[in-house]
Design an enzyme around this catalytic site. Structure first.
Site, PDB file in Angstrom:
ATOM      1  N   GLY A   1      11.088  -2.837   5.417  1.00  0.00           N
ATOM      2  CA  GLY A   1      10.358  -4.115   5.438  1.00  0.00           C
ATOM      3  C   GLY A   1       9.865  -4.467   4.046  1.00  0.00           C
ATOM      4  O   GLY A   1       9.995  -5.610   3.581  1.00  0.00           O
ATOM      5  N   HIS A   2       9.302  -3.476   3.343  1.00  0.00           N
ATOM      6  CA  HIS A   2       8.853  -3.697   1.966  1.00  0.00           C
ATOM      7  C   HIS A   2      10.050  -4.037   1.063  1.00  0.00           C
ATOM      8  O   HIS A   2       9.987  -4.950   0.237  1.00  0.00           O
ATOM      9  CB  HIS A   2       8.188  -2.440   1.403  1.00  0.00           C
ATOM     10  CG  HIS A   2       6.902  -2.053   2.074  1.00  0.00           C
ATOM     11  ND1 HIS A   2       6.756  -0.878   2.752  1.00  0.00           N
ATOM     12  CD2 HIS A   2       5.695  -2.677   2.133  1.00  0.00           C
ATOM     13  CE1 HIS A   2       5.517  -0.785   3.214  1.00  0.00           C
ATOM     14  NE2 HIS A   2       4.852  -1.864   2.857  1.00  0.00           N
TER      15      HIS A   2
ATOM     16  N   GLY B   1       4.678 -10.504   3.653  1.00  0.00           N
ATOM     17  CA  GLY B   1       5.497 -10.403   4.855  1.00  0.00           C
ATOM     18  C   GLY B   1       4.852 -11.057   6.066  1.00  0.00           C
ATOM     19  O   GLY B   1       3.634 -11.043   6.219  1.00  0.00           O
TER      20      GLY B   1
ATOM     21  N   LEU C   1       6.718   3.140   1.335  1.00  0.00           N
ATOM     22  CA  LEU C   1       7.614   1.986   1.430  1.00  0.00           C
ATOM     23  C   LEU C   1       8.734   2.205   2.448  1.00  0.00           C
ATOM     24  O   LEU C   1       9.296   3.296   2.546  1.00  0.00           O
ATOM     25  CB  LEU C   1       8.215   1.680   0.059  1.00  0.00           C
ATOM     26  CG  LEU C   1       7.177   1.380  -1.038  1.00  0.00           C
ATOM     27  CD1 LEU C   1       7.881   1.037  -2.350  1.00  0.00           C
ATOM     28  CD2 LEU C   1       6.233   0.258  -0.630  1.00  0.00           C
ATOM     29  N   HIS C   2       9.008   1.152   3.211  1.00  0.00           N
ATOM     30  CA  HIS C   2      10.072   1.168   4.214  1.00  0.00           C
ATOM     31  C   HIS C   2      10.963  -0.060   3.982  1.00  0.00           C
ATOM     32  O   HIS C   2      10.746  -0.827   3.034  1.00  0.00           O
ATOM     33  CB  HIS C   2       9.468   1.180   5.621  1.00  0.00           C
ATOM     34  CG  HIS C   2       8.382   0.159   5.822  1.00  0.00           C
ATOM     35  ND1 HIS C   2       8.605  -1.194   5.737  1.00  0.00           N
ATOM     36  CD2 HIS C   2       7.044   0.298   6.074  1.00  0.00           C
ATOM     37  CE1 HIS C   2       7.482  -1.842   5.957  1.00  0.00           C
ATOM     38  NE2 HIS C   2       6.501  -0.965   6.148  1.00  0.00           N
TER      39      HIS C   2
ATOM     40  N   MET D   1       0.838  -1.203   0.000  1.00  0.00           N
ATOM     41  CA  MET D   1       0.000   0.000   0.000  1.00  0.00           C
ATOM     42  C   MET D   1       0.873   1.254   0.000  1.00  0.00           C
ATOM     43  O   MET D   1       0.411   2.348   0.335  1.00  0.00           O
ATOM     44  CB  MET D   1      -0.940  -0.012   1.210  1.00  0.00           C
ATOM     45  CG  MET D   1      -1.899  -1.198   1.166  1.00  0.00           C
ATOM     46  SD  MET D   1      -3.449  -0.921   2.029  1.00  0.00           S
ATOM     47  CE  MET D   1      -2.866  -0.661   3.687  1.00  0.00           C
TER      48      MET D   1
ATOM     49  N   LYS E   1       5.045  -9.884   8.893  1.00  0.00           N
ATOM     50  CA  LYS E   1       4.540  -8.813   9.772  1.00  0.00           C
ATOM     51  C   LYS E   1       3.029  -8.958   9.911  1.00  0.00           C
ATOM     52  O   LYS E   1       2.465  -8.820  10.993  1.00  0.00           O
ATOM     53  CB  LYS E   1       4.904  -7.463   9.168  1.00  0.00           C
ATOM     54  CG  LYS E   1       4.039  -6.300   9.593  1.00  0.00           C
ATOM     55  CD  LYS E   1       4.568  -5.687  10.851  1.00  0.00           C
ATOM     56  CE  LYS E   1       3.762  -4.545  11.421  1.00  0.00           C
ATOM     57  NZ  LYS E   1       2.866  -3.845  10.590  1.00  0.00           N
TER      58      LYS E   1
HETATM   59  P1  AMP Z   1       1.422  -2.964   3.437  1.00  0.00           P
HETATM   60  O1  AMP Z   1       2.011  -1.935   2.529  1.00  0.00           O
HETATM   61  O2  AMP Z   1       1.444  -2.570   4.882  1.00  0.00           O
HETATM   62  O3  AMP Z   1       0.092  -3.481   2.953  1.00  0.00           O
HETATM   63  O4  AMP Z   1       2.405  -4.213   3.367  1.00  0.00           O
HETATM   64  C1  AMP Z   1       2.738  -4.800   2.140  1.00  0.00           C
HETATM   65  C2  AMP Z   1       3.510  -6.066   2.387  1.00  0.00           C
HETATM   66  O5  AMP Z   1       4.677  -5.774   3.133  1.00  0.00           O
HETATM   67  C3  AMP Z   1       2.715  -7.098   3.226  1.00  0.00           C
HETATM   68  O6  AMP Z   1       2.978  -8.395   2.726  1.00  0.00           O
HETATM   69  C4  AMP Z   1       3.290  -6.914   4.600  1.00  0.00           C
HETATM   70  O7  AMP Z   1       3.188  -8.060   5.405  1.00  0.00           O
HETATM   71  C5  AMP Z   1       4.723  -6.590   4.271  1.00  0.00           C
HETATM   72  N1  AMP Z   1       5.377  -5.889   5.387  1.00  0.00           N
HETATM   73  C6  AMP Z   1       4.977  -4.742   5.976  1.00  0.00           C
HETATM   74  N2  AMP Z   1       5.788  -4.437   6.991  1.00  0.00           N
HETATM   75  C7  AMP Z   1       6.727  -5.427   7.049  1.00  0.00           C
HETATM   76  C8  AMP Z   1       7.831  -5.698   7.901  1.00  0.00           C
HETATM   77  N3  AMP Z   1       8.145  -4.903   8.910  1.00  0.00           N
HETATM   78  N4  AMP Z   1       8.557  -6.811   7.667  1.00  0.00           N
HETATM   79  C9  AMP Z   1       8.234  -7.659   6.660  1.00  0.00           C
HETATM   80  N5  AMP Z   1       7.205  -7.459   5.822  1.00  0.00           N
HETATM   81  C10 AMP Z   1       6.451  -6.356   6.023  1.00  0.00           C
END
Ligand code: AMP
Length: 279
Positions: free
Chosen positions: A33-34, A147, A30-31, A27, A149
């Site tokens: 983790g992404h 992830g 981006l950090h 979404m 997470k």
């Molecule tokens: P989001 O943008 O929050 O919807 O996350 C997109 C993808 O990144 C999802 O598969 C999350 O599980 C993964 N994600 C978000 N934060 C982390 C993190 N800290 N470590 C690993 N994967 C992550």
């Protein structure tokens, strides 16, 4: 870097593609983790597609959809620096051309999707599964990178893909943390300076519980102590529970593959985290 905003262009690119495609849905905002997921994807597939879309269908009416951080230019810059070649940035008109009130949706299994975050965010996982199905049908990847997470989301999507016979392999990526233990999250940007100092206690509490979850441990007692610790530091816990890592069934005694799951509000920000037990 190729940036697709429409389905036709994306499909044409996909048709001409050689080798395996991995999709990393995000979404945005981006950090690290992404970016770790993007790197992991590149080790398993010749081509990596990152999607950036804040999916309104997975937000409840009282949730932070309007305020969710949208930083597309910065995200594209980070992806380019990370060597990502292809990005998909659909908008609401493309994803939900008939609106969102009366559309076909994907209903995940109740046992997985009505517990933990599903209990306080009704409809959230229907929104997640629906948008992922759409993205999978648009991009046709062989590999879907998710992830840990969002561990509950990972389990639900694995089950949904199996139930619906979708020929996509899920590649789970380990949860990435800041040096002080706080799980990377786009929502961390909402934390005030003071809240940011307190936030790592969520992970610290889970790691502590995981360490103490040896055979014979008093799980309800551990959970109560963990909640109290969080509350005293200013968190408003939503849940703090030990569950089976496959079925997500609640556990009263530790067992292999058990995980501690937590969601807690710190000020206006809802944080989630999970840690596998070490015992
Ligand atoms: P989001 O943008 O929050 O919807 O996350 C997109 C993808 O990144 C999802 O598969 C999350 O599980 C993964 N994600 C978000 N934060 C982390 C993190 N800290 N470590 C690993 N994967 C992550």
């Amino acid at each position: 870097m190729a940036i697709f905003k429409d389905i036709a262009g994306l499909r044409q690119w996909r048709q001409n593609l050689r080798g395996t495609l991995a999709l990393v849905p995000t979404m945005g905002n981006l950090h690290d983790g992404h970016l770790a997921l993007v790197k992991l994807a590149a080790t398993r597939a010749e081509q990596v597609l990152v999607s950036i879309y804040v999916n309104p269908l997975q937000f409840g009416p009282q949730e932070d959809f309007a305020n969710y951080p949208r930083t597309l230019d910065q995200d594209l810059q980070r992806l380019q620096e990370a060597g990502c070649q292809t990005v998909f940035t659909p908008d609401d008109g493309l994803m939900y051309p008939r609106g969102r009130q009366d559309i076909s949706v994907v209903m995940p299994p109740r046992s997985l999707s009505t517990v933990l975050c599903g209990a306080s965010r009704p409809g959230h996982f229907v929104g997640v599964c629906t948008v992922l199905n759409k993205l999978l049908h648009m991009a046709s990847p062989e590999i879907l990178v998710l992830g840990e997470k969002d561990y509950q989301q990972l389990r639900i999507v694995q089950q949904m893909l199996s139930d619906l016979n979708l020929n996509v392999q899920v590649l789970p990526g380990p949860l990435q943390r800041e040096p002080d233990g706080l799980a990377y999250s786009s929502r961390n940007t909402f934390l005030s300076l003071a809240e940011r100092q307190v936030a790592p206690l969520l992970a610290a509490t889970l790691f502590d519980l995981a360490r103490r979850s040896i055979s014979g441990a008093d799980v309800p007692g551990l959970a109560a102590a963990g909640r109290e610790r969080l509350e005293q530091a200013g968190f408003l816990p939503d849940y703090l529970e030990l569950r089976d890592g496959q079925s997500l069934r609640a556990l009263t005694t530790p067992q292999p593959d058990a995980r501690w799951f937590a969601a807690a509000r710190l000020g206006q920000t809802r944080l989630i985290d999970n840690v596998i037990i070490s015992g």
